[in-house]
Design an enzyme around this catalytic site. Structure first.
Site, mmCIF file in Angstrom:
data_model
loop_
_atom_site.group_PDB
_atom_site.id
_atom_site.type_symbol
_atom_site.label_atom_id
_atom_site.label_comp_id
_atom_site.label_asym_id
_atom_site.label_seq_id
_atom_site.Cartn_x
_atom_site.Cartn_y
_atom_site.Cartn_z
ATOM 1 N N LYS A 75 0.831 -1.191 0.000
ATOM 2 C CA LYS A 75 0.000 0.000 0.000
ATOM 3 C C LYS A 75 0.874 1.252 0.000
ATOM 4 C CE LYS A 75 -3.824 -2.388 0.355
ATOM 5 N NZ LYS A 75 -4.924 -2.351 -0.623
ATOM 6 N N ASP B 130 -0.571 0.117 -4.364
ATOM 7 C CA ASP B 130 -2.006 0.386 -4.326
ATOM 8 C C ASP B 130 -2.247 1.616 -3.467
ATOM 9 O OD1 ASP B 130 -4.754 0.353 -4.122
ATOM 10 O OD2 ASP B 130 -4.897 -1.653 -3.258
ATOM 11 N N GLU C 177 -2.176 0.859 -8.538
ATOM 12 C CA GLU C 177 -3.585 0.487 -8.389
ATOM 13 C C GLU C 177 -4.410 1.588 -7.740
ATOM 14 O OE1 GLU C 177 -5.941 -2.988 -5.867
ATOM 15 O OE2 GLU C 177 -3.971 -3.397 -6.731
ATOM 16 N N GLU D 49 -11.724 -2.744 -8.704
ATOM 17 C CA GLU D 49 -12.368 -3.273 -7.503
ATOM 18 C C GLU D 49 -13.538 -2.412 -7.058
ATOM 19 O OE1 GLU D 49 -10.422 -2.168 -3.424
ATOM 20 O OE2 GLU D 49 -8.797 -2.679 -4.799
ATOM 21 N N ASP E 86 -13.941 -7.442 -9.569
ATOM 22 C CA ASP E 86 -14.286 -8.181 -8.350
ATOM 23 C C ASP E 86 -15.642 -8.845 -8.573
ATOM 24 O OD1 ASP E 86 -15.595 -8.656 -5.777
ATOM 25 O OD2 ASP E 86 -13.992 -7.496 -4.847
ATOM 26 N N HIS F 5 -9.635 -8.515 -7.865
ATOM 27 C CA HIS F 5 -9.464 -8.025 -6.507
ATOM 28 C C HIS F 5 -10.031 -9.018 -5.491
ATOM 29 C CE1 HIS F 5 -11.477 -5.818 -3.067
ATOM 30 N NE2 HIS F 5 -10.231 -5.473 -2.890
#
Length: 362
Positions: free
Chosen positions: A168, A197, A223, A249, A272, A299
């Protein structure tokens, strides 16, 4: 007879397996909404959907009040007809998260029934493109972890044979994001995939700036850099950086993916299955991505996405976030850094009914 004679929904809370934080939120618990159907010929199917802590009761109400009554008397073999009937019946609340999540629970139950009736696993029934998919880890990359912890997690994944990890980003300081990514890249070497992400936390200008700062580290993708409804911002970012931009996602319809792909605003599609409304639309998104020569890396929900990834040619990666071990009897099979598609008929998830019942929300 394949007429649906029984349909029920219920909510189960599954505790998170580890602390999970990103730039905008924390994963509080998995609110898991199950749908079970039965048909006149004795067939049955179990589907599910989820939230990460809020909205589960709203999804349950949508199913009980509006969707499940329409399932009764329907022909379970006609998955497309049933999906479109349910979608049309809730048109006033589509496209939206609660409705799509509810549709997914019903649709995955229908696909489970369909596969069980045919005696086939989902990955074969839905296409059978491959029997395994490379796995990347996210569990060692949460935002609250220190740089040393990120590096240790990545090294463990690398030693286990996984070909990549995701961490992240979205720290208040761009320099801190860069420092963490640089340390990770130095630790794992150039041949190991590193993804980042931002969880929709950046502005357009800041995303362009951070992407340029991160480009020297050869990232596999960036992401959700921007809010999911900012298609123009993602398009501008994609044109400004060599890092593939990943989205999906937080998109809830096939049409939203079409817009991203048509505008070349997504280099990776992360559809997703729960959030897009089930297996029926998921497959459409995957084949749409293939038509645009864009890879599919879904995701979360690895226990279900392993079969969907193996069904389609465009899939490249499966995300490793184990979250169903408390309510399943067998883990997803992993061999040489690849998740292996289950061979049992249906969705391929071995539910532990006793543990599910223990976690039901009244």
């Amino acid at each position: 007879m394949s007429t649906i004679t029984h349909a029920q929904a219920y909510l189960v809370d599954v505790e998170v397996e580890t602390v999970r934080t990103d730039a905008v939120q924390a994963f509080l618990k998995q609110e898991t909404v199950f749908v079970e159907i039965a048909t006149a010929d004795g067939g049955s199917g179990t589907g599910y959907t989820y939230t990460i802590g809020t909205g589960g009761t709203a999804v349950l109400a949508m199913l009980r009040d509006h969707l499940l009554p329409r399932l009764l008397g329907a022909d379970a073999r006609r998955v497309e007809a049933v999906w479109h009937d349910l979608f049309a019946a809730t048109r006033a609340t589509t496209v939206g998260a609660i409705t799509s999540l509810a549709l997914a629970a019903a649709d995955t139950a229908l696909w489970d029934w369909r596969c069980r009736s045919a005696g086939l696993p989902l990955w074969v029934m839905a296409g059978g493109a491959k029997d395994r998919i490379p796995l990347y880890d996210t569990e060692g990359g949460w935002l609250h972890l220190s740089t040393d912890e990120l590096v240790d997690g990545a090294k463990r994944s690398q030693a286990a044979g996984l070909p990549g990890v995701k961490i992240k980003i979205g720290k208040p300081s761009a320099a801190e994001d860069v420092e963490r990514v640089a340390a990770l890249r130095a630790a794992v070497g150039p041949a190991f995939d590193v993804m980042v992400d931002a969880n929709q936390s950046l502005t357009g200008a800041e995303a362009v700036r951070r992407a340029r700062l991160l480009e020297p580290y050869d990232l596999a993708w960036l992401e959700e850099p921007l809010p999911a409804d900012d298609v123009a911002g993602h398009e501008a970012l994609a044109r400004s950086t060599s890092i593939p931009v990943a989205v999906g996602e937080s998109l809830y319809s096939v049409g939203q993916f079409r817009e991203y792909l048509q505008r070349q605003a997504a280099g990776i599609v992360q559809v997703d299955v729960a959030r897009v409304g089930g297996i029926t639309p998921w497959l459409k998104v995957a084949h749409l991505a293939e038509a645009f020569n864009v890879a599919v890396c879904p995701h979360f929900l690895m226990e279900l996405h392993v079969s969907l990834c193996c069904a389609v040619p465009a899939s490249r990666y499966l995300e490793h976030i184990p979250q169903l071990r408390a309510i399943t009897r067998e883990p997803m099979a992993v061999v040489d850094g690849h998740a292996v598609a289950p061979s049992t008929p249906g969705l391929g998830i071995s539910w532990d009914r006793d543990q599910i019942d223990n976690r039901r929300v009244a």
